[in-house]
Design a protein around this motif. Sequence first.
Motif, PDB file in Angstrom:
ATOM      1  N   ARG A  74       0.813  -1.209   0.000  1.00 47.96           N
ATOM      2  CA  ARG A  74       0.000   0.000   0.000  1.00 47.96           C
ATOM      3  C   ARG A  74       0.856   1.272   0.000  1.00 47.96           C
ATOM      4  NH1 ARG A  74      -3.801  -2.093  -2.200  1.00 47.96           N
ATOM      5  NH2 ARG A  74      -5.120  -3.491  -1.065  1.00 47.96           N
ATOM      6  N   GLU A  75       2.060   1.202   0.491  1.00 51.10           N
ATOM      7  CA  GLU A  75       2.927   2.375   0.588  1.00 51.10           C
ATOM      8  C   GLU A  75       3.877   2.438  -0.597  1.00 51.10           C
ATOM      9  OE1 GLU A  75       2.712   4.739   3.010  1.00 51.10           O
ATOM     10  OE2 GLU A  75       0.987   3.623   3.744  1.00 51.10           O
ATOM     11  N   GLU A  76       4.086   3.652  -1.106  1.00 50.27           N
ATOM     12  CA  GLU A  76       4.993   3.841  -2.237  1.00 50.27           C
ATOM     13  C   GLU A  76       6.395   3.357  -1.923  1.00 50.27           C
ATOM     14  OE1 GLU A  76       4.948   8.004  -3.171  1.00 50.27           O
ATOM     15  OE2 GLU A  76       2.955   7.906  -4.070  1.00 50.27           O
ATOM     16  N   LEU A  77       6.894   3.714  -0.749  1.00 52.45           N
ATOM     17  CA  LEU A  77       8.266   3.346  -0.384  1.00 52.45           C
ATOM     18  C   LEU A  77       8.440   1.835  -0.343  1.00 52.45           C
ATOM     19  CD1 LEU A  77      11.064   4.347   0.340  1.00 52.45           C
ATOM     20  CD2 LEU A  77      10.336   4.454   2.731  1.00 52.45           C
ATOM     21  N   ASP A  78       7.444   1.118   0.149  1.00 54.21           N
ATOM     22  CA  ASP A  78       7.519  -0.347   0.176  1.00 54.21           C
ATOM     23  C   ASP A  78       7.552  -0.922  -1.241  1.00 54.21           C
ATOM     24  OD1 ASP A  78       7.517  -0.428   2.951  1.00 54.21           O
ATOM     25  OD2 ASP A  78       5.329  -0.585   3.071  1.00 54.21           O
ATOM     26  N   HIS A 103      10.600  12.284  -0.123  1.00 62.56           N
ATOM     27  CA  HIS A 103       9.362  12.099   0.640  1.00 62.56           C
ATOM     28  C   HIS A 103       8.210  12.923   0.073  1.00 62.56           C
ATOM     29  CE1 HIS A 103      11.385   9.632   3.587  1.00 62.56           C
ATOM     30  NE2 HIS A 103      12.321  10.560   3.680  1.00 62.56           N
ATOM     31  N   GLN A 104       8.298  13.279  -1.203  1.00 57.88           N
ATOM     32  CA  GLN A 104       7.217  14.007  -1.863  1.00 57.88           C
ATOM     33  C   GLN A 104       6.840  13.324  -3.170  1.00 57.88           C
ATOM     34  OE1 GLN A 104       8.625  18.013  -2.237  1.00 57.88           O
ATOM     35  NE2 GLN A 104       8.537  18.383  -0.033  1.00 57.88           N
ATOM     36  N   VAL A 169       8.906   9.237 -10.532  1.00 62.79           N
ATOM     37  CA  VAL A 169       7.989  10.256 -10.001  1.00 62.79           C
ATOM     38  C   VAL A 169       6.613   9.617  -9.955  1.00 62.79           C
ATOM     39  CG1 VAL A 169       6.991  12.538 -10.347  1.00 62.79           C
ATOM     40  CG2 VAL A 169       9.372  12.107 -11.011  1.00 62.79           C
ATOM     41  N   MET A 170       6.089   9.503  -8.755  1.00 59.46           N
ATOM     42  CA  MET A 170       4.781   8.896  -8.568  1.00 59.46           C
ATOM     43  C   MET A 170       3.698   9.896  -8.942  1.00 59.46           C
ATOM     44  SD  MET A 170       5.862   6.013  -7.697  1.00 59.46           S
ATOM     45  CE  MET A 170       4.719   4.942  -6.928  1.00 59.46           C
TER      46      MET A 170
END
Length: 173
Positions: A74-78, A103-104, A169-170
Amino acid sequence: MADAVLFEFLHTEMVAELWAPDADPGSGSADRITPQHKAGLSGKKKSWSVLEGLGFRVGQALGERLPRETLAVREELDALKFLCKDLWAAMFQKHMDGLRTNHQGTYVLQDNNFPLLLTMGSGSQYIEEAPKFLAFTCGLLCGALHTLGFRSLVTASVTALPACKFQVVMQKS
């Protein structure tokens, strides 16, 4: 190990075929270049798009074969950590060397010995040719993220061979 060599050969041939100047079959001369390639830019953009599209589809296919618990990220970083470790190991038999974020929604993935650039010379004249060898991998990362439920834009850069950086870039939906 044989799979890695076969993939490298396939990738090299795809790049060579897509960036080769087309001979005009109707002219009787193999040295004549088509008007599209005289312009140059549109042919390169098309070649980049084709390689990126192939990579996107491969990334989606790899994503569909992921374990069920990976698809629940669910998390972008993961998701990016998964790409750096598991996906990179599946494709290139190694882990990504670095992952940084602001973190952006912007992430930088670094590989200091990118396998598809290892066979290139280390001179500065080869740096101009290197980006076309990264188009497939940009698509691969974007396709894998798409399967995990994230929209992204992936670009690549090379400052010294065989190192490269992928900027992810998300996209907010």
